[in-house]
Design an enzyme around this catalytic site. Structure first.
Site, PDB file in Angstrom:
ATOM      1  N   GLU A  40       0.862  -1.322   0.104  1.00  0.00           N
ATOM      2  CA  GLU A  40       0.081  -0.150  -0.011  1.00  0.00           C
ATOM      3  C   GLU A  40       0.946   1.162  -0.018  1.00  0.00           C
ATOM      4  O   GLU A  40       1.749   1.359   0.813  1.00  0.00           O
ATOM      5  CB  GLU A  40      -1.016   0.176   1.102  1.00  0.00           C
ATOM      6  CG  GLU A  40      -1.590   1.338   1.603  1.00  0.00           C
ATOM      7  CD  GLU A  40      -2.225   1.428   2.756  1.00  0.00           C
ATOM      8  OE1 GLU A  40      -2.565   2.582   3.238  1.00  0.00           O
ATOM      9  OE2 GLU A  40      -2.350   0.222   3.411  1.00  0.00           O
ATOM     10  N   LYS A 129     -10.922  -1.838   7.486  1.00  0.00           N
ATOM     11  CA  LYS A 129      -9.456  -1.525   8.011  1.00  0.00           C
ATOM     12  C   LYS A 129      -9.812  -1.187   9.490  1.00  0.00           C
ATOM     13  O   LYS A 129     -10.257  -0.144   9.846  1.00  0.00           O
ATOM     14  CB  LYS A 129      -8.705  -0.822   7.515  1.00  0.00           C
ATOM     15  CG  LYS A 129      -7.247  -0.377   8.149  1.00  0.00           C
ATOM     16  CD  LYS A 129      -6.455   0.363   7.480  1.00  0.00           C
ATOM     17  CE  LYS A 129      -6.695   2.018   7.682  1.00  0.00           C
ATOM     18  NZ  LYS A 129      -5.661   2.694   7.161  1.00  0.00           N
TER      19      LYS A 129
END
Length: 209
Positions: A40, A129
């Protein structure tokens, strides 16, 4: 296999944030050499979108490259145009989730509470998340909210490292997001990429056991 199912298998998503352009390629190689397959890159990293475009070409199917800190639809558009394979946010924005759905790109929004988790799921997020994990209480918090919400895949992010990764996975995380506890800026500044590769390999071995 969907990208989420691959993430569930691999378990670790490494976050690259705020590195200088001169160190990003070596950092990516160090992580990949240690067995990390999900990367990411946050939008507050210089040239984040260009990095993703270049890495998608260079690494093809070897790595999964996404963009994080996606705060609005404009950022989501730029990320998808750059070739991001998934989007990650620190917050829950229904418009960003909807945009991802329209473009068949997973969005993993940041959530803290059971209410936010359910809202994100109802908005179409395939996983959420849970962030910031360390401040929320770590594995014990995750275990408690997973009890009534175990049907919603949760990625644990924040203060996850070698010291607690097995505990967090055991508490029910489908995967973990790892920032500074893996992408160590002191090692990067010292050019000690071998240490990062070693740590990545140790983390990968732990979650595969």
């Amino acid at each position: 296999m969907s990208i989420l199912n691959v993430l569930k298998k691999e378990k670790i998503m490494a976050m690259i944030r705020g590195l200088s352009p001169a160190t990003t390629d070596q950092t990516l190689d160090a992580l990949a050499n240690g067995g990390i397959r999900f990367i990411e890159v946050t939008t507050n990293t210089d040239g984040a979108y260009a990095l993703v475009s270049r890495w998608r070409t260079a690494y093809s199917d070897d790595l999964y490259i996404g963009i994080g800190t996606v705060l609005d639809v404009n950022m989501a558009k730029q990320a998808i145009d750059a070739g991001a394979q998934f989007l990650v946010s620190p917050n829950m924005d229904a418009e960003v989730i909807a945009y991802g759905i329209r473009h068949q790109i997973d969005v993993y929004p940041g959530v803290m509470t059971p209410t936010e988790i359910v809202k994100a799921s109802k908005a179409g997020a395939k996983a959420v998340k849970v962030f910031p994990m360390g401040s929320l209480g770590g594995a014990s918090y995750l275990k408690e909210i997973r009890a009534p919400l175990d049907q919603i895949p949760m990625i644990a992010s924040g203060s996850v490292g070698l010291h607690n990764i097995r505990e967090v996975i055991a508490a029910g995380a489908c995967a973990v997001g790892m920032g500074g506890h893996l992408v160590n800026k002191q090692w990067i500044e010292a050019g000690n990429y071998a240490a990062m590769t070693k740590l990545a390999s140790e983390c990968v071995s732990l979650v595969k056991e």
